[in-house]
Enzyme design. Structure first.
Site, PDB file in Angstrom:
ATOM      1  N   ASP A 151      42.239  48.945  40.740  1.00  0.00           N
ATOM      2  CA  ASP A 151      41.550  49.928  39.892  1.00  0.00           C
ATOM      3  C   ASP A 151      40.593  50.726  40.790  1.00  0.00           C
ATOM      4  O   ASP A 151      39.767  50.150  41.484  1.00  0.00           O
ATOM      5  CB  ASP A 151      40.776  49.190  38.794  1.00  0.00           C
ATOM      6  CG  ASP A 151      40.209  50.120  37.728  1.00  0.00           C
ATOM      7  OD1 ASP A 151      39.780  51.231  38.077  1.00  0.00           O
ATOM      8  OD2 ASP A 151      40.174  49.720  36.556  1.00  0.00           O
ATOM      9  N   SER A 204      38.597  49.139  29.390  1.00  0.00           N
ATOM     10  CA  SER A 204      37.819  50.262  29.926  1.00  0.00           C
ATOM     11  C   SER A 204      36.504  50.440  29.155  1.00  0.00           C
ATOM     12  O   SER A 204      35.686  49.532  29.138  1.00  0.00           O
ATOM     13  CB  SER A 204      38.698  51.522  29.899  1.00  0.00           C
ATOM     14  OG  SER A 204      38.150  52.529  30.694  1.00  0.00           O
ATOM     15  N   HIS A 218      43.739  51.240  37.183  1.00  0.00           N
ATOM     16  CA  HIS A 218      42.959  51.119  35.956  1.00  0.00           C
ATOM     17  C   HIS A 218      43.869  50.940  34.747  1.00  0.00           C
ATOM     18  O   HIS A 218      43.516  50.230  33.805  1.00  0.00           O
ATOM     19  CB  HIS A 218      42.090  52.361  35.776  1.00  0.00           C
ATOM     20  CG  HIS A 218      41.193  52.273  34.579  1.00  0.00           C
ATOM     21  ND1 HIS A 218      40.188  51.341  34.474  1.00  0.00           N
ATOM     22  CD2 HIS A 218      41.167  52.972  33.405  1.00  0.00           C
ATOM     23  CE1 HIS A 218      39.568  51.475  33.311  1.00  0.00           C
ATOM     24  NE2 HIS A 218      40.149  52.452  32.640  1.00  0.00           N
TER      25      HIS A 218
END
Lengths: 345, 345
Positions: B291, B137, B320
């Site tokens: 995601d 991320s 995600h």
């Protein structure tokens, strides 16, 4: 007490429902169903179309699809738009007298909406057949509910970007929207006098990520809609939209939406497949192929369990908004064709 | 003044950066980079792995992947976790003295983070080669930045569920998260003494819709994670997570995230394709296949423009969170294999 007003010409009728016993066990006193009709009911009452209203919208926002030469042609059809409870025109937190006002406005379900609309159609107009029921998003959910609750009355349905039963992910997404709205202290747990504008703006800003698709932003399509930047689109489209709404009305409609389920009633007792299977209407079910909160997989499941349904997804970067916003001409045309097909059948 | 505390044993080091001139034109006085190392640097300094920290996380949340027998084996590798600015351990709104504290904490970019981390590696440890940079991320974004800013130093990279340039949709999604947090009056535009818990909860509730996928909820996989219901998952996982964080720190990290772009610097002057093309590291780029805010299409574009990169998406309902949460064993294994492959190359 400030009452939130819709700054439009009053051009609609009110159908008085009296004291309405609701599905979840409360009474809505002197309940009112606001509606507008277009065109004329023909002699054998066979030309009825029901166009339903989506979240945070009224008939003012929906009537643009009704036009001569379009599928929903008022020179051919008698088209009724009943306003969903909570939208500020039908009974809502903003227009119901105390003690059922504001935060105390009771939980109204789609079932309650459809039962009230059914009374309008039968008691006021003597209608026994509906040629087509259609609508986008929350209005698609109402469309499914009509077909499941009155399978012998509804001939065709065209639900766009909506579901017959609110998915858990969709529920969570709405929790986020609601949390943003109610995080504003001015919301006062619903007992505000003046609108909690910070919360309404936050709600719009949260919705901004959900309404369209990743591709819409990747291709900068907000520019085509006339906005100068992403921020301009967030403020000018999303904050603007919710800024004009009453906060408690939003919460009431979200509650209706979250509890959506065509089988949660005495006909189907929670058996969702049975409810889908009971729908007799010829159906074209139209999800947006990249809708982030009504993903097409859920529509596919529904179609699979309906006896007379076709899955026909919008191919559109507009995500959820392909289903009825009118912002993308290809989507408008695609929907118009599906309507024509159903009406011709 | 309350300072937000992380209730863990202090087991990390501080690298003093002095007065740090930031990319966007402010100074962070007496800037501090908190880091932790695992294993031992070998004689020729060829066994370095950089594991970076994601949004709202510290090394405490990331170090679980470091274990003997795993790909990131501290008996073989010297593994450094530098904490991202804003996370409460490195310089952050919550720990920087006035007048640069709280709402006044300056805009720190990924560029600033990587430049500071580079100083740690070179000045403190004399490192000139990094075997692998990896992270999930926001940490994937830092990974891309490392590879673009120091192409001759970084041998391999494994960015998971992140991007080299923050997509516009991702920006909008973060605007919603931030709007929910800051709608709470207790936030006081950043000048609170006590945390705005209502806003932190709202932020968690908004995030709850984004983190996993529609399928995750369709299959009720929160039950497998030990939660009793959707609401239990929202409270116990999402509200819990953000409830422990400092609000200004969250805003600071979101600002870093939103301005992410490996080409926004003197090397590439905004030419994104040029920056991607300059990455020499062998790369396995690992988006989550569903995601919702780092869609695999953006990773595919990146890989297409990188000379030595492979696209290897997680096939996972965790969206995600496939990229590094550690919640789904199949994802953990899939990532471990990619790491092994890169480290063996």
């Amino acid at each position: 007490m400030a009452q939130w007003k819709i700054d439009k010409e009053v051009d609609y009728e009110i159908f008085e429902l009296g004291d309405l016993k609701l599905q979840k066990g409360m009474t809505l006193p002197n309940a009112k169903l606001a509606y507008k009709t277009f065109g004329r009911l023909n002699a054998d009452k066979s030309n009825v179309i029901l166009l339903l209203t989506y979240m945070a919208s009224t008939h003012y926002d929906n009537q643009w699809v009704i036009r001569e030469g379009g599928a929903l042609d008022p020179s051919k059809y008698f088209i009724i738009i009943p306003n969903v409870f909570g939208n500020g025109l039908s009974s809502s937190p903003s227009n119901t007298p105390a003690p059922y006002n504001k935060a105390r406005f009771p939980h109204v379900t789609y079932y309650d909406n459809i039962k009230a609309q059914h009374r309008l159609l039968t008691e006021k107009f003597g209608i026994t057949k509906i040629k087509m029921v259609t609508g986008w998003s929350m209005a698609a959910a109402q469309t499914f509910h009509w077909a499941a609750l009155y399978p012998d009355m509804v001939e065709t349905i065209c639900p766009t970007a909506g579901s017959a039963k609110t998915a858990k992910h969709n529920h969570v997404m709405l929790e986020g929207v609601k949390a943003a709205l109610t995080a504003d202290d001015s919301f006062k747990e619903g007992w505000y006098d003046d609108q909690p504008f910070k919360g309404l703006r936050a709600m719009g800003r949260v919705y901004a990520g959900w309404g369209f698709s990743q591709e819409f932003f990747r291709k900068e399509e907000y520019l085509e809609l006339g906005y100068a930047s992403v921020e301009d689109f967030i403020v000018g489209y999303w904050e603007q939209w919710f800024n004009l709404r009453d906060a408690n009305n939003m919460v009431a409609m979200i509650r209706t939406w979250q509890s959506g389920d065509i089988s949660d009633n005495e006909l189907y007792n929670g058996d969702f497949r049975k409810a889908l299977g009971a729908i007799k209407a010829k159906a074209i079910v139209m999800p947006g192929d990249c809708d982030l909160y009504f993903p097409p997989e859920d529509s596919a499941f529904e179609v699979e369990h309906m006896p007379n349904a076709e899955l026909r997804p919008f191919r559109s970067s507009h995500g959820h908004f392909a289903g009825g916003s009118g912002l993308r001409q290809a989507d408008v045309k695609f929907l118009d064709e599906a309507w024509r097909e159903l009406l011709a059948s």
